[in-house]
Design a protein around this motif. Structure first.
Motif, PDB file in Angstrom:
ATOM      1  N   VAL A   1       3.725  -1.292   3.885  1.00 24.56           N
ATOM      2  CA  VAL A   1       2.925   0.197   3.833  1.00 24.56           C
ATOM      3  C   VAL A   1       3.519   1.251   3.960  1.00 24.56           C
ATOM      4  CG1 VAL A   1       1.318   1.225   5.643  1.00 24.56           C
ATOM      5  CG2 VAL A   1       1.085  -1.427   5.556  1.00 24.56           C
ATOM      6  N   GLU A   2       3.487   2.167   2.961  1.00 24.59           N
ATOM      7  CA  GLU A   2       4.143   3.262   2.737  1.00 24.59           C
ATOM      8  C   GLU A   2       3.282   4.323   3.193  1.00 24.59           C
ATOM      9  OE1 GLU A   2       5.451   3.718  -1.475  1.00 24.59           O
ATOM     10  OE2 GLU A   2       5.415   5.688  -1.486  1.00 24.59           O
ATOM     11  N   ASP A   3       4.179   5.429   3.928  1.00 32.78           N
ATOM     12  CA  ASP A   3       3.316   6.714   4.513  1.00 32.78           C
ATOM     13  C   ASP A   3       2.182   6.398   5.027  1.00 32.78           C
ATOM     14  OD1 ASP A   3       5.367   8.062   3.663  1.00 32.78           O
ATOM     15  OD2 ASP A   3       4.857   9.416   2.144  1.00 32.78           O
TER      16      ASP A   3
ATOM     17  N   LEU B   1       0.831  -1.328  -0.006  1.00 34.77           N
ATOM     18  CA  LEU B   1       0.086  -0.139  -0.054  1.00 34.77           C
ATOM     19  C   LEU B   1       0.995   1.271   0.055  1.00 34.77           C
ATOM     20  CD1 LEU B   1      -2.686  -0.031   2.763  1.00 34.77           C
ATOM     21  CD2 LEU B   1      -3.019  -0.436   0.431  1.00 34.77           C
ATOM     22  N   ASP B   2       0.338   2.275  -0.826  1.00 31.36           N
ATOM     23  CA  ASP B   2       0.980   3.646  -0.391  1.00 31.36           C
ATOM     24  C   ASP B   2      -0.181   4.420   0.014  1.00 31.36           C
ATOM     25  OD1 ASP B   2       2.201   5.982  -0.273  1.00 31.36           O
ATOM     26  OD2 ASP B   2       2.824   6.233  -2.437  1.00 31.36           O
ATOM     27  N   VAL B   3      -0.189   4.567   1.215  1.00 27.48           N
ATOM     28  CA  VAL B   3      -1.382   5.355   1.868  1.00 27.48           C
ATOM     29  C   VAL B   3      -1.251   6.744   1.686  1.00 27.48           C
ATOM     30  CG1 VAL B   3      -2.834   5.745   4.189  1.00 27.48           C
ATOM     31  CG2 VAL B   3      -1.381   3.687   3.748  1.00 27.48           C
TER      32      VAL B   3
ATOM     33  N   GLY C   1       9.113   4.585   4.543  1.00 26.27           N
ATOM     34  CA  GLY C   1       8.931   6.104   4.476  1.00 26.27           C
ATOM     35  C   GLY C   1       9.328   6.748   2.805  1.00 26.27           C
ATOM     36  N   ASP C   2       8.246   7.622   2.695  1.00 22.43           N
ATOM     37  CA  ASP C   2       8.471   8.386   1.317  1.00 22.43           C
ATOM     38  C   ASP C   2       8.430   9.648   1.533  1.00 22.43           C
ATOM     39  OD1 ASP C   2       8.188   9.508  -0.964  1.00 22.43           O
ATOM     40  OD2 ASP C   2       6.277   8.759  -1.489  1.00 22.43           O
ATOM     41  N   ASP C   3       7.184  10.507   1.794  1.00 20.22           N
ATOM     42  CA  ASP C   3       7.083  11.706   2.061  1.00 20.22           C
ATOM     43  C   ASP C   3       8.114  11.993   3.491  1.00 20.22           C
ATOM     44  OD1 ASP C   3       5.687  12.215  -0.160  1.00 20.22           O
ATOM     45  OD2 ASP C   3       3.789  12.618   1.007  1.00 20.22           O
TER      46      ASP C   3
ATOM     47  N   ILE D   1      11.364  -2.630  -6.583  1.00 23.55           N
ATOM     48  CA  ILE D   1      11.311  -1.471  -7.403  1.00 23.55           C
ATOM     49  C   ILE D   1       9.837  -1.422  -7.429  1.00 23.55           C
ATOM     50  CG2 ILE D   1      11.343  -2.889  -9.587  1.00 23.55           C
ATOM     51  CD1 ILE D   1      12.906  -0.230 -10.878  1.00 23.55           C
ATOM     52  N   LYS D   2       9.457   0.266  -7.473  1.00 30.63           N
ATOM     53  CA  LYS D   2       7.942   0.635  -7.673  1.00 30.63           C
ATOM     54  C   LYS D   2       7.891   1.367  -9.030  1.00 30.63           C
ATOM     55  CE  LYS D   2       5.437   3.781  -5.310  1.00 30.63           C
ATOM     56  NZ  LYS D   2       4.902   4.476  -4.069  1.00 30.63           N
ATOM     57  N   ILE D   3       7.153   1.113  -9.947  1.00 27.22           N
ATOM     58  CA  ILE D   3       7.350   1.671 -11.316  1.00 27.22           C
ATOM     59  C   ILE D   3       5.943   2.180 -11.595  1.00 27.22           C
ATOM     60  CG2 ILE D   3       7.764   1.370 -13.615  1.00 27.22           C
ATOM     61  CD1 ILE D   3       9.704  -0.623 -13.052  1.00 27.22           C
TER      62      ILE D   3
HETATM   63 MG    MG Z   1       4.478   7.513  -1.849  1.00 31.16          MG
END
Ligand code: MG
Ligand code: 2PG
Length: 423
Positions: free
Chosen positions: A284-286, A243-245, A311-313, A387-389
């Motif tokens: 689980v991202e962000d 997931l990218d929340v 962690g992204d942002d 990798i997330k494309i």
């Molecule tokens: Mg993101």
């Protein structure tokens, strides 16, 4: 020695301007590259220079960034010789002189960094992923495991649901070829399901993900489960989810506005844990917002037995933020996007900081991409776990998947296994 450096304005996958650069070395070797652009950008990202002229591309033109390449950067670098990629990048960083690259623009700087990398690799006769690998002392190459967008919401799909991306993780696939074939099968099943259930055609979001009008987030998970089963795959065993929340983008006045309800940070963590308990979610991202530092350690401890806390942002591919997260025990994985910091050298430092902490790393594209495929080489060279494309659609995404298929078949690289927590 650098003989010539030129910038151009081109268009990305959303039809918005972005920057391309061409670097020519003294022996005539040419390297060119283009840079992507985000929509759900983190506040701490380096500045992407835009013209701000509302009469042209609604202010998104990149002529200023291009002019900076053709004037300030060209003037400072042409005729100079650099021993390493880091030396080249450091010269650009010093020339800019700001913390957030707001003078020359992170887009102008990164695109030169990438074009120089291509030209240097070419001159040395080294394949690009090996050139990248050398930057971090890696010479044992595997393909990262792909996490592939199935459904989109949030800023990538007009906000019909707040969660930005539900991705598929082909955990059991033995090859990239098999992984992509399985994901394609689920993608087609989901398209058919959407047609039956919502009576709609498979409209695509920014990264090629499907974006039906789910009534709520649970419906998105249920549809994903059905699509996996309909494709003849076992959820969890063969095809898992990520997931990218992207929760920074629905965080308002200290609360998470999910549309149907408003939750505080602890409530948000409970909700995510309930998803992780109900569905085979591995990453689980962000899960929390970029400035909700206080609750990230709790998020991490709540999820870490089952999934990556990515962690992204929160991190914006920056060493200082990664170190802060390590100190606070706030995450266990880095989403790495080179344009968040604006140069290969700084992104390599971010990668090292994450690896030193024992974290996993997902190397990621942006929602606005071009047909350039350097990301596949970067993720392979830098030993990304994942990798997330984006989705298995649109040439801006497929250019990178195709490069990985080429590396699998041509260079006989193996795909990395998914590393479960505790392994
Ligand atoms: Mg993101
Ligand atoms: C993200 C990226 C890629 P954007 O949030 O992880 O999906 O989106 O490029 O819009 O920031």
């Amino acid at each position: 020695m650098i003989k010539e450096l030129r910038g151009f304005e081109i268009l990305d996958s959303r039809g918005r301007p972005t920057v391309m650069a061409k670097c020519i070395l003294s022996d005539g070797t040419v390297g060119s590259a283009s840079v992507p652009s985000g929509a759900s950008t983190g506040k701490a990202e380096a500045l992407e220079l835009r013209d701000g002229d509302a009469t042209r591309y609604r202010g998104l033109g990149c002529r200023k960034a291009v002019a900076n390449i053709n004037n300030a950067i060209r003037g400072a670098l042409v005729g100079k010789e650099f021993d390493t990629q880091e030396a080249f990048d450091n010269a650009l960083i010093a020339l800019d002189g700001t913390v957030d690259k707001s003078r020359l623009g992170a887009n102008a700087i990164l695109v030169c960094s990438l074009a120089y990398a291509r030209a240097s690799a070419q001159q040395e006769g080294v394949v690009l992923y090996k050139y990248f690998g050398r930057m971090i002392g890696n010479d044992d190459f595997q393909l990262p495991r792909p996490t592939i967008n199935l459904f989109s919401g949030g800023k990538h799909a007009g906000g019909q649901i707040p969660v930005q991306d539900l991705l598929l993780v082909p955990v059991a696939a033995k090859t990239m070829d098999e992984a992509l074939e399985q994901v394609h099968s689920v993608y087609l099943s989901a398209s058919e399901l959407i047609h039956e259930k919502y009576g709609m055609r498979a409209l695509k979001a920014d990264e090629g993900g499907l974006a039906p009008s789910f009534r709520n987030i649970d419906e998105m998970f249920e549809d994903a489960m059905k699509a996996i089963e309909r494709a003849g795959l076992q959820p969890g065993k063969q095809m898992a989810m990520a997931l990218d929340v992207a929760s920074s983008h629905f965080y308002k006045e200290g609360k998470y506005d999910l549309g149907t309800e408003i939750r505080d940070s602890l409530g948000m963590i409970d909700l995510i844990r309930s998803w992780v308990d109900a569905y085979p979610i591995l990453s689980v991202e962000d899960g929390l917002a970029e400035n909700d530092w206080e609750f990230w350690p709790h998020l991490k401890h709540t999820l870490q037995d089952k999934c990556l806390v990515l962690g992204d942002d929160l991190l914006c591919t920056q060493v200082a933020r990664i170190n802060r997260a390590v100190e606070k025990d706030a995450a266990n994985a880095l989403l790495l996007k080179v344009n968040q910091c604006g140069s290969l050298a700084e992104a390599a430092a971010a990668l090292r900081a994450a690896r030193n902490a024992g974290w996993q790393v997902t190397v990621s594209a942006r929602s606005g991409e071009t047909e350039d495929n350097w990301l596949a080489d970067l993720a392979t060279g830098w030993d990304g776990n994942q990798i997330k494309i984006g989705s298995i659609a649109q040439s801006d995404r497929l250019a990178k998947y195709n490069r990985m298929l080429e590396l699998e078949q041509g260079d006989e690289l193996k795909i990395r296994d998914w590393v479960y927590p505790g392994n």
